[in-house]
Design a protein around this motif. Structure first.
Motif, PDB file in Angstrom:
ATOM      1  N   ARG A 199       0.867  -1.044  -0.034  1.00 18.51           N
ATOM      2  CA  ARG A 199       0.093   0.308   0.079  1.00 18.51           C
ATOM      3  C   ARG A 199       0.527   1.285   0.641  1.00 18.51           C
ATOM      4  O   ARG A 199       0.337   2.381  -0.827  1.00 18.51           O
ATOM      5  CB  ARG A 199      -1.126   0.072   1.627  1.00 18.51           C
ATOM      6  N   GLU A 200       1.568   1.486   0.591  1.00 18.32           N
ATOM      7  CA  GLU A 200       3.257   2.246   1.302  1.00 18.32           C
ATOM      8  C   GLU A 200       3.568   2.897  -1.004  1.00 18.32           C
ATOM      9  O   GLU A 200       3.576   3.993  -0.853  1.00 18.32           O
ATOM     10  CB  GLU A 200       3.859   2.601   1.788  1.00 18.32           C
ATOM     11  N   ASN A 201       3.959   1.571  -1.185  1.00 18.11           N
ATOM     12  CA  ASN A 201       4.490   1.921  -2.557  1.00 18.11           C
ATOM     13  C   ASN A 201       3.522   2.472  -3.618  1.00 18.11           C
ATOM     14  O   ASN A 201       3.728   3.157  -4.013  1.00 18.11           O
ATOM     15  CB  ASN A 201       5.076   0.298  -2.993  1.00 18.11           C
ATOM     16  N   ALA A 202       2.281   1.898  -3.101  1.00 15.03           N
ATOM     17  CA  ALA A 202       1.037   2.524  -3.985  1.00 15.03           C
ATOM     18  C   ALA A 202       1.104   3.779  -4.071  1.00 15.03           C
ATOM     19  O   ALA A 202       0.461   5.021  -4.880  1.00 15.03           O
ATOM     20  CB  ALA A 202      -0.598   1.810  -3.857  1.00 15.03           C
ATOM     21  N   VAL A 203       0.840   4.341  -2.718  1.00 11.01           N
ATOM     22  CA  VAL A 203       0.970   5.538  -2.714  1.00 11.01           C
ATOM     23  C   VAL A 203       1.711   6.331  -3.521  1.00 11.01           C
ATOM     24  O   VAL A 203       1.734   7.523  -3.450  1.00 11.01           O
ATOM     25  CB  VAL A 203       0.982   6.075  -1.009  1.00 11.01           C
ATOM     26  N   LEU A 204       3.053   6.015  -2.830  1.00 12.09           N
ATOM     27  CA  LEU A 204       4.237   6.567  -3.382  1.00 12.09           C
ATOM     28  C   LEU A 204       4.155   6.506  -5.251  1.00 12.09           C
ATOM     29  O   LEU A 204       4.654   7.815  -5.626  1.00 12.09           O
ATOM     30  CB  LEU A 204       5.451   5.951  -3.539  1.00 12.09           C
ATOM     31  N   LEU A 205       3.920   5.379  -5.953  1.00 12.29           N
ATOM     32  CA  LEU A 205       4.189   5.370  -6.884  1.00 12.29           C
ATOM     33  C   LEU A 205       2.777   6.423  -7.608  1.00 12.29           C
ATOM     34  O   LEU A 205       3.141   7.291  -8.441  1.00 12.29           O
ATOM     35  CB  LEU A 205       3.496   4.212  -8.028  1.00 12.29           C
ATOM     36  N   SER A 206       1.502   6.777  -6.997  1.00 12.54           N
ATOM     37  CA  SER A 206       0.239   7.343  -7.621  1.00 12.54           C
ATOM     38  C   SER A 206       1.313   8.614  -7.290  1.00 12.54           C
ATOM     39  O   SER A 206       0.603   9.659  -8.035  1.00 12.54           O
ATOM     40  CB  SER A 206      -0.588   6.684  -6.479  1.00 12.54           C
ATOM     41  N   GLU A 207       1.958   9.201  -6.434  1.00 13.05           N
ATOM     42  CA  GLU A 207       1.806  10.301  -5.935  1.00 13.05           C
ATOM     43  C   GLU A 207       2.661  10.966  -7.160  1.00 13.05           C
ATOM     44  O   GLU A 207       2.305  12.255  -7.535  1.00 13.05           O
ATOM     45  CB  GLU A 207       2.639  10.912  -4.546  1.00 13.05           C
TER      46      GLU A 207
ATOM     47  N   VAL B 274      -4.065   5.905 -12.864  1.00 13.20           N
ATOM     48  CA  VAL B 274      -3.035   5.102 -11.815  1.00 13.20           C
ATOM     49  C   VAL B 274      -4.323   4.869 -10.915  1.00 13.20           C
ATOM     50  O   VAL B 274      -5.513   5.747 -11.063  1.00 13.20           O
ATOM     51  CB  VAL B 274      -2.855   6.544 -10.450  1.00 13.20           C
ATOM     52  N   PRO B 275      -4.119   3.540 -10.065  1.00 15.01           N
ATOM     53  CA  PRO B 275      -5.629   3.281  -9.722  1.00 15.01           C
ATOM     54  C   PRO B 275      -5.863   3.593  -8.255  1.00 15.01           C
ATOM     55  O   PRO B 275      -5.433   4.658  -8.118  1.00 15.01           O
ATOM     56  CB  PRO B 275      -5.537   1.460  -9.085  1.00 15.01           C
ATOM     57  N   ALA B 276      -7.376   3.805  -8.117  1.00 15.99           N
ATOM     58  CA  ALA B 276      -7.996   4.485  -6.735  1.00 15.99           C
ATOM     59  C   ALA B 276      -7.500   3.683  -5.401  1.00 15.99           C
ATOM     60  O   ALA B 276      -7.163   2.367  -5.417  1.00 15.99           O
ATOM     61  CB  ALA B 276      -9.287   4.346  -7.073  1.00 15.99           C
ATOM     62  N   LEU B 277      -6.774   4.656  -4.871  1.00 13.40           N
ATOM     63  CA  LEU B 277      -6.135   3.856  -3.093  1.00 13.40           C
ATOM     64  C   LEU B 277      -6.967   4.007  -2.411  1.00 13.40           C
ATOM     65  O   LEU B 277      -7.444   4.602  -1.580  1.00 13.40           O
ATOM     66  CB  LEU B 277      -5.271   5.545  -2.593  1.00 13.40           C
ATOM     67  N   SER B 278      -8.401   2.994  -2.854  1.00 11.77           N
ATOM     68  CA  SER B 278      -9.391   2.920  -1.603  1.00 11.77           C
ATOM     69  C   SER B 278      -9.021   1.733  -0.330  1.00 11.77           C
ATOM     70  O   SER B 278      -8.078   1.350  -0.596  1.00 11.77           O
ATOM     71  CB  SER B 278     -10.476   1.598  -2.373  1.00 11.77           C
ATOM     72  N   SER B 279      -9.929   2.154   0.674  1.00 11.68           N
ATOM     73  CA  SER B 279      -9.662   1.487   1.431  1.00 11.68           C
ATOM     74  C   SER B 279      -9.309   0.283   1.417  1.00 11.68           C
ATOM     75  O   SER B 279     -10.422   0.060   0.676  1.00 11.68           O
ATOM     76  CB  SER B 279     -10.419   1.862   3.056  1.00 11.68           C
ATOM     77  N   GLY B 280      -8.782  -0.612   2.446  1.00  8.10           N
ATOM     78  CA  GLY B 280      -9.209  -1.916   2.555  1.00  8.10           C
ATOM     79  C   GLY B 280      -8.423  -2.679   1.283  1.00  8.10           C
ATOM     80  O   GLY B 280      -8.511  -3.904   0.998  1.00  8.10           O
ATOM     81  N   HIS B 281      -7.858  -2.024   0.142  1.00 10.29           N
ATOM     82  CA  HIS B 281      -6.674  -1.923  -0.902  1.00 10.29           C
ATOM     83  C   HIS B 281      -6.101  -2.734  -0.397  1.00 10.29           C
ATOM     84  O   HIS B 281      -5.666  -2.180  -0.482  1.00 10.29           O
ATOM     85  CB  HIS B 281      -7.210  -1.293  -1.995  1.00 10.29           C
ATOM     86  N   VAL B 282      -5.345  -4.400  -0.997  1.00 13.16           N
ATOM     87  CA  VAL B 282      -3.985  -4.731  -0.892  1.00 13.16           C
ATOM     88  C   VAL B 282      -2.983  -4.823  -1.970  1.00 13.16           C
ATOM     89  O   VAL B 282      -1.842  -5.140  -1.662  1.00 13.16           O
ATOM     90  CB  VAL B 282      -4.100  -5.900  -0.031  1.00 13.16           C
TER      91      VAL B 282
ATOM     92  N   GLU C  81      14.587   0.781  -5.628  1.00 11.72           N
ATOM     93  CA  GLU C  81      13.341   0.494  -7.009  1.00 11.72           C
ATOM     94  C   GLU C  81      13.037   1.430  -6.784  1.00 11.72           C
ATOM     95  O   GLU C  81      12.360   1.791  -8.520  1.00 11.72           O
ATOM     96  CB  GLU C  81      13.959  -0.617  -6.835  1.00 11.72           C
ATOM     97  N   LEU C  82      11.521   1.760  -6.232  1.00  8.66           N
ATOM     98  CA  LEU C  82      10.773   2.273  -5.903  1.00  8.66           C
ATOM     99  C   LEU C  82      10.581   4.002  -7.245  1.00  8.66           C
ATOM    100  O   LEU C  82       9.779   4.388  -8.112  1.00  8.66           O
ATOM    101  CB  LEU C  82       9.769   2.928  -4.889  1.00  8.66           C
ATOM    102  N   LEU C  83      11.902   4.624  -6.707  1.00 12.65           N
ATOM    103  CA  LEU C  83      12.378   5.692  -7.383  1.00 12.65           C
ATOM    104  C   LEU C  83      12.332   5.775  -8.828  1.00 12.65           C
ATOM    105  O   LEU C  83      12.094   6.322  -9.589  1.00 12.65           O
ATOM    106  CB  LEU C  83      13.087   6.850  -7.333  1.00 12.65           C
ATOM    107  N   CYS C  84      13.590   4.821  -9.281  1.00 10.20           N
ATOM    108  CA  CYS C  84      14.535   4.505  -9.920  1.00 10.20           C
ATOM    109  C   CYS C  84      12.469   3.923 -11.275  1.00 10.20           C
ATOM    110  O   CYS C  84      12.616   4.569 -11.771  1.00 10.20           O
ATOM    111  CB  CYS C  84      14.708   3.004  -9.984  1.00 10.20           C
ATOM    112  N   ILE C  85      11.175   3.050 -10.934  1.00 12.34           N
ATOM    113  CA  ILE C  85      10.153   3.252 -11.420  1.00 12.34           C
ATOM    114  C   ILE C  85       9.977   4.026 -12.396  1.00 12.34           C
ATOM    115  O   ILE C  85       9.362   5.251 -13.003  1.00 12.34           O
ATOM    116  CB  ILE C  85       9.508   1.802 -10.608  1.00 12.34           C
ATOM    117  N   VAL C  86       9.495   5.201 -11.084  1.00 12.75           N
ATOM    118  CA  VAL C  86       8.865   7.005 -10.425  1.00 12.75           C
ATOM    119  C   VAL C  86       9.800   7.021 -11.949  1.00 12.75           C
ATOM    120  O   VAL C  86       9.122   7.860 -13.097  1.00 12.75           O
ATOM    121  CB  VAL C  86       9.058   6.518  -9.883  1.00 12.75           C
ATOM    122  N   ASN C  87      11.073   7.096 -12.519  1.00  8.80           N
ATOM    123  CA  ASN C  87      11.932   7.681 -13.323  1.00  8.80           C
ATOM    124  C   ASN C  87      12.216   7.325 -14.619  1.00  8.80           C
ATOM    125  O   ASN C  87      11.682   8.243 -15.224  1.00  8.80           O
ATOM    126  CB  ASN C  87      13.496   8.060 -12.246  1.00  8.80           C
ATOM    127  N   ILE C  88      11.478   6.447 -14.595  1.00  8.27           N
ATOM    128  CA  ILE C  88      11.402   5.523 -16.171  1.00  8.27           C
ATOM    129  C   ILE C  88       9.984   5.582 -16.586  1.00  8.27           C
ATOM    130  O   ILE C  88      10.293   6.759 -17.542  1.00  8.27           O
ATOM    131  CB  ILE C  88      11.747   4.581 -15.839  1.00  8.27           C
TER     132      ILE C  88
END
Ligand code: PLP
Length: 391
Positions: free
Chosen positions: A255-263, A273-281, A378-385
């Motif tokens: 979830r934290e990774n998803a929040v960062l990517l969506s940001e 980008v996908p919705a950050l709905s509560s309960g989403h895993v 790696e997360l930032l690398c994904i964002v940058n690519i």
């Protein structure tokens, strides 16, 4: 060379190694106390009375359908946008999967389209909590109650996902609404190598499922009904027990990774980008590569047909995939075809309604790595690519 950033990666540690070694040393590899222990822990975690471990997720779906006496002549309403095992399990019992279209924001069954698909032959609704997002269970449970239908949930991608909607269901875990089916394949939120689980509050049903997965037998060499060998091994269960302990932390990280990517990605043109709905895993972090922005900008000339737009969508996605792979970022398409578009589904009967959203999603979706083994770099690398290619 393997990709620098793989699209999925199971996280296995010393705990799993030790647990497996213990089973090996015990000499009891098949069904011993580990399977029981895993079942009990999983039932407690989901919040149900019974959990029955199976050889894999497909076996879980098959056994659940059999236990509910769903068979030839019956219809089961389900989604065309899922891994093929969902619909295959329905066909394996001789019933007909009847596909109903999905929502563009959820990738899950559109509840408004379910009721028109109900016929006197309809026996069950089989929603999938795709990519880790709970299906709209309040609406689905209300319809099931109204029409006396069974609900079998395909929770293969949503271990620990919680539903938020109508107050009475808030925070309830998927797999506890109807008969729940889970998979523990290595790419899922938790793994046992291969493995599955069925969850239920119905003690009688659980008893029947235990027979079905064990050659129809409760007492050795006495067989009450036609069954299968769909049992999980103690070796696998030992891994599962340790993975289940770590699941809440895995899901939190996803979830934290998803929040960062969506940001970082939500403002890019042509990406949804996908919705950050509560309960989403976040089993998957699935974006859409669309051509819709361009249309709004008025650059598009009139008269371009659906066909052409579809080709354009696919081409944009292909280019993005090729460039990601070139840079060592493994991305994946879940799924390139809706189930009714597969060769294996080229028979009539399942496709009674138009399924335009599922077909469009198949052309647009792209899953980026989201697994808990990703480092911040790696997360930032994904964002940058993605930004470099699509910005
Ligand atoms: C993985 C999966 C299955 C099948 O599980 P297996 O363990 O691979 O048999 C079924 N449905 C969905 C939605 C899945 O993602």
């Amino acid at each position: 060379m393997p990709p620098l950033i793989p699209s999925a990666k199971p996280l296995l540690g010393e705990e799993e190694k030790r647990a497996v070694l213990e089973v090996l040393e015990s000499g009891k590899l098949a069904q011993g106390r580990r399977v029981q222990e895993f079942e009990k822990a999983f039932a407690d975690y989901i919040g149900v009375k019974q959990a029955i471990a199976t050889a894999n997720g497909t076996a879980a779906l098959h056994a659940a359908l059999l236990a509910h006496d769903i068979g030839p002549g019956d219809e089961v309403i389900t989604t065309p946008f899922s891994f093929i095992a969902t619909a295959n399990a329905i066909r394996m019992v001789g019933a007909i999967p009847v596909f109903v279209d999905i929502g563009e924001k959820t990738f899950n069954l559109n509840p408004a389209l379910i009721e028109p698909a109900i016929t006197p032959k309809t026996k069950a609704i089989l929603p999938v909590h795709l990519f880790g997002l709970p299906a709209e269970m309040d609406a689905i449970m209300a319809l099931a109650q109204k029409h006396h239908l069974i609900v079998i949930e395909d929770a293969s991608q949503a271990h620990g996902a919680e539903f938020f909607g109508k107050a009475e269901f808030n925070g309830k875990k998927v797999g506890s609404f109807g008969t729940g089916c889970f998979s523990f394949y290595p790419t899922k939120n938790m793994t046992t190598g291969e493995g599955g689980m069925i969850t239920t509050n119905d003690e009688e049903l659980a008893k029947k499922i235990r027979k079905i997965i064990n050659h129809g037998s409760e007492r050795k060499y006495y067989h009450d009904l036609l069954g299968y060998n769909y049992r999980l091994t103690d070796l696998a269960a030992a891994i599962g027990i340790e993975q289940l302990k770590k699941l809440p932390a895995f899901n939190k990280k996803r979830r934290e990774n998803a929040v960062l990517l969506s940001e970082h990605l939500s403002s890019l043109p042509g990406l949804v980008v996908p919705a950050l709905s509560s309960g989403h895993v976040f089993h998957q972090y699935t974006i859409r590569v669309t051509t819709e922005e361009k249309e709004e900008g008025g650059k598009r000339t009139e008269g371009q047909g659906m066909e052409k737009r579809a080709t354009e969508r696919k081409k944009m996605r292909e280019e993005l995939i090729a460039q990601c792979h070139q840079q060592g970022l493994e991305v994946a398409v879940h799924y390139p075809l809706a189930i009714h578009q597969q060769n294996a589904y080229a028979f009539s009967g399942s496709c009674r309604f138009p399924l335009p959203v599922a077909e469009k999603m198949a052309q647009e979706v792209l899953s980026l790595p989201i697994h808990p083994a990703l480092s911040p770099e790696e997360l930032l690398c994904i964002v940058n690519i993605i930004k470099k290619i699509h910005g």
